[in-house]
Enzyme design. Structure first.
Site, PDB file in Angstrom:
ATOM      1  N   GLU A 153      42.412  17.159 -77.246  1.00 40.74           N
ATOM      2  CA  GLU A 153      43.901  17.253 -77.844  1.00 40.74           C
ATOM      3  C   GLU A 153      44.331  17.917 -78.884  1.00 40.74           C
ATOM      4  O   GLU A 153      44.182  17.051 -80.678  1.00 40.74           O
ATOM      5  CB  GLU A 153      44.115  16.231 -77.586  1.00 40.74           C
ATOM      6  CG  GLU A 153      44.836  15.205 -76.432  1.00 40.74           C
ATOM      7  CD  GLU A 153      46.207  14.062 -76.450  1.00 40.74           C
ATOM      8  OE1 GLU A 153      45.760  13.224 -77.428  1.00 40.74           O
ATOM      9  OE2 GLU A 153      46.288  13.410 -75.431  1.00 40.74           O
TER      10      GLU A 153
ATOM     11  N   GLU B  58      45.322  14.619 -68.570  1.00 46.41           N
ATOM     12  CA  GLU B  58      45.892  13.230 -68.542  1.00 46.41           C
ATOM     13  C   GLU B  58      47.126  12.533 -68.023  1.00 46.41           C
ATOM     14  O   GLU B  58      47.998  13.529 -68.795  1.00 46.41           O
ATOM     15  CB  GLU B  58      44.953  12.483 -70.061  1.00 46.41           C
ATOM     16  CG  GLU B  58      44.297  12.985 -70.525  1.00 46.41           C
ATOM     17  CD  GLU B  58      44.152  12.081 -71.625  1.00 46.41           C
ATOM     18  OE1 GLU B  58      44.848  11.624 -72.363  1.00 46.41           O
ATOM     19  OE2 GLU B  58      43.355  12.855 -72.080  1.00 46.41           O
TER      20      GLU B  58
HETATM   21  C1  GAL Z   1      45.691  10.480 -74.836  1.00 45.61           C
HETATM   22  C2  GAL Z   1      44.100  10.820 -75.353  1.00 45.61           C
HETATM   23  C3  GAL Z   1      43.569   9.991 -74.741  1.00 45.61           C
HETATM   24  C4  GAL Z   1      43.885   8.094 -74.679  1.00 45.61           C
HETATM   25  C5  GAL Z   1      45.167   8.297 -74.321  1.00 45.61           C
HETATM   26  C6  GAL Z   1      46.023   7.559 -74.402  1.00 45.61           C
HETATM   27  O1  GAL Z   1      47.222  11.081 -75.682  1.00 45.61           O
HETATM   28  O2  GAL Z   1      43.734  12.041 -75.327  1.00 45.61           O
HETATM   29  O3  GAL Z   1      42.000   9.632 -75.243  1.00 45.61           O
HETATM   30  O4  GAL Z   1      43.960   8.175 -75.729  1.00 45.61           O
HETATM   31  O5  GAL Z   1      45.995   8.971 -74.815  1.00 45.61           O
HETATM   32  O6  GAL Z   1      47.443   7.085 -73.925  1.00 45.61           O
END
Ligand code: GAL
Length: 696
Positions: free
Chosen positions: A184, A341
């Site tokens: 990110e 994710e």
């Molecule tokens: C994302 C990040 C992950 C984790 C996740 C939690 O933004 O890439 O590593 O922190 O959020 O929601």
């Protein structure tokens, strides 16, 4: 612990996975790599996995559970830098060798992270000037995660070194199918005001402007006596006494996105030298990263990967999810993309972390799939017991296998197996919304006509009307060739440069339908007002001239002559070639048109000068859709309908977000239940049905 010593430069020799020996690995010249993770023909399913937080016994158990759930891809190593390079130039790959070997044996593929979002303590201790610095001049401390200064030469050198080590070591590893660079970019650090950044900003400006004179003109530095006589006088736009030069700030945002992108391409190019056969990506946050110009970035990744988290307290968060997915697909130029994710249930970082309830995770996942994703991944496989994210949900929650979440994870794995035929099919949209982060950056600077101007709110409002009507949307950049669309919407596009104006003009001239909302087309790429009356960039296309903005008082409501109401904004607008469609009957623009339509070339261009109430906006968009030859009706409340298709087969996703069953007209085979339907399909409350129709 086995430590290997290497030079800091990207290594050209390292040990093959699992061998413990150092052998030469030659870097190859890269042909264009694969655009999809190699290997399985299944839809991709899995998540981030952080084995370094667990014992080897737990890994063995995890891998069994992954197999049980149908997981075929995990992203590992994303935060492992301190383990992999415990001291500068000293590497220890033992844990990664071990877990990669176990995953390979289990036929679970690896999306290998480069760990560069979290440099180790030794890095900041040795290179303190590489710490990111805030706009107020505060250097950020260690003890969290996040970037170093993107323009730090030491950081760039260190990331190239660790990426090279990983690539050399695992180039031929059977588990490795894709690279996941960093994590990110832009979060939590986007703009950095360190001395390294200032030097790099000046260099970036020299390329953009060529001369200091051109910079002085572009930045309008005669205003408030800001003229520069030497390049060395030019600084980052630090916190200053009053409003800082807005063009300088806009350029710094462009520069910051480019500086981060250069970090990505530095790593990508190192990886490609060793693994030209593997795709490289990094995880975007397409609607939620205010600091990165993803249109530029999307050209540099082999596969678009997006992270999406619901805004837990928004009741319409499923609509915002669709918007995020549509933007991901648009950035991917309709190629398959990966949801890298999302969460199985609650996150841990919002004010109130509302848990997902039964079926919601599957609806969320399949909504992404419906809108073009061919991979559904989560953060993360096993919930962390410690650290800042210990209250974040996971595929395997703290409650373990005896939990609704785990059962739903296993069920989703099975459903994705039933939906295999969808893989590679495309979503076709007839309508596009213009999306340009440069315009959003410029609009968000200070001292604009009303605090109630909000580009995101307008885009969401327009998108929501179309979502409720089941009209699928692409997003497009104003410079794109728009001619394939029947309708283009610009709900808020403050900045339109000459190329954007030309593109919009030729689209309408050639027969396109356009709807533009207020405070659009006002400034050029330097945030300077276009010559002449507003909206200078496209006044001729719209056939209007605006003499003055007429922002409303807070909470003021005006009435229009079609009975709808309006808030926030009006223009003192005169018709040039356009016709009035609806006018104000009271308020600051009483008697003045609020909605206009202009026949232009073969097409037509509509303008709406105010923030209509939802019913008013729905009827305007309905009229504009009809003008574009698109007939739609509002769907039952909470029902989402999207179609993906191959040449001769279509897959219509019916996602029922409501608490009551819905009945839809549909014929074909429902893939999740495997049932053949003729005429109608019942979509039970809170579930998803996907109907394959082979005659499409
Ligand atoms: C994302 C990040 C992950 C984790 C996740 C939690 O933004 O890439 O590593 O922190 O959020 O929601």
């Amino acid at each position: 612990m086995s430590i290997q010593h290497h030079e800091v430069e990207p290594a050209l020799s390292a040990a093959p996975a699992g061998s413990g020996q150092a052998v030469p690995v030659s870097a190859e010249t890269a042909p264009f790599p694969q655009r999809w993770p190699l290997g399985t023909t299944n839809l991709r399913y899995g998540g981030d996995y952080n084995p370094e937080q667990w014992t080897r016994e737990t890994w063995i158990e995890d891998i069994e559970l992954m197999k049980h759930a149908g997981i075929n891809l995990v992203s590992i190593g994303i935060f492992s830098w301190a383990l992999l390079e415990p001291r500068e130039g000293e590497y220890d790959f033992s844990f990664l060798d071990d877990i990669m070997g176990l995953l390979a044996d289990a036929h679970i593929d690896v999306d290998l992270g480069t760990p560069t979002a979290s440099p180790p303590a030794w890095f900041f201790a040795k290179y303190p000037e590489s710490r990111p610095v805030t706009r107020d001049g505060l250097p950020l401390g260690f003890g969290s995660r996040g970037m170093a200064s993107p323009s730090s030469p030491e950081y760039r050198r260190a990331v190239a070194a660790i990426a090279g080590q990983l690539a050399a070591r695992y180039a031929k590893h059977p588990a490795l199918v894709m690279w996941h660079v960093h994590n990110e970019y832009g979060a939590p650090v986007s703009e950095c005001y360190s001395e390294h950044s200032v030097v790099a900003f000046r260099q970036w400006l020299q390329v953009r402007y060529g001369s200091l004179d051109a910079l002085n003109t572009g930045w309008g530095t005669t205003f408030w006596g800001q003229r520069y006589g030497e390049w060395s006088e030019v600084d980052a736009p630090r916190t200053s006494a009053s409003v800082t030069n807005q063009t300088q700030r806009l350029d710094f945002k462009r520069f910051s996105s480019d500086a981060l992108l250069a970090c990505y391409t530095t790593e990508r190019d190192v990886l490609r030298r060793f693994t030209p056969h593997l795709p490289v990506t990094t995880n975007f946050m397409v609607t939620n990263c205010p600091s990165v110009d993803y249109w530029k970035w999307a050209k540099e990744v082999d596969v678009v990967a997006n992270d999406h988290y619901l805004k837990a307290e928004r009741r319409d968060n499923h609509i915002l999810l669709s918007m995020d997915a549509d933007l991901s697909r648009s950035l991917a130029r309709s190629e398959p993309w990966i949801l890298m994710e999302h969460s199985t249930s609650a996150v841990n970082w919002q004010p109130r972390n509302i848990a997902k309830r039964a079926g919601q995770m599957a609806r969320n996942s399949l909504a992404h799939l419906a809108r073009g994703a061919d991979g559904i991944m989560f953060f993360q496989f096993r919930a962390s017991r410690y650290g800042a994210e210990k209250f974040h949900s996971a595929m395997l929650p703290h409650a373990g296998q005896e939990s609704r979440v785990w059962r739903e994870v296993v069920e989703l794995g099975r459903d994705l197996g039933s939906l295999l035929a969808v893989r590679g099919s495309r979503v076709h949209a007839r309508v596009a919304i213009l999306w340009d982060v440069e315009s959003f950056w410029a609009q968000d600077l200070e001292w604009h006509p009303s605090a109630d101007l909000d580009h995101r709110e307008r885009i969401e409002a327009f998108y929501t009307v179309l979502w409720r009507r089941g009209v699928t949307i692409d997003f497009a950049h104003p410079h794109d060739d728009l001619s394939a669309y029947d309708l283009v919407l610009a709900p808020s596009l403050y900045l339109i440069d000459q190329a954007g104006a030309d593109s919009i003009r030729s689209y309408v001239k050639g027969g396109g339908r356009l709807l533009v909302s207020y405070f659009s087309g006002i400034v050029d790429e330097n945030d300077a007002v276009h010559d002449g009356p507003y909206p200078g960039a496209i006044a001729d296309v719209l056939g209007i001239r605006i003499e003055e903005f007429l922002p409303f008082y807070a909470h003021q409501v005006a009435t229009l002559d079609d009975g709808s109401t309006a808030t926030v904004w009006a223009d003192d607008l005169a018709l040039v070639t356009a016709d009035a469609v609806v006018s104000f009957v009271d308020g600051p623009a009483s008697g003045i048109p609020a909605i206009t339509r202009n026949a232009f070339g073969e097409g037509s261009a509509w303008y709406v000068a105010t923030r209509l109430d939802p019913a008013g906006l729905d009827s305007l968009i309905d009229a504009v859709l009809r003008d574009a030859g698109i007939i739609s009706t509002p769907l039952p409340d909470g029902l989402e309908v999207v179609t993906r298709s191959h040449t001769n087969t279509s897959f219509t996703f019916y996602i029922n977000h409501s608490a009551s069953d819905a009945e839809v007209d549909s014929t074909g085979t429902e893939l999740i239940t495997g049932t053949r339907h003729t005429g109608t399909v019942v979509v039970p409350a809170a579930t998803v049905r996907v109907v394959e129709n082979a005659s499409a």
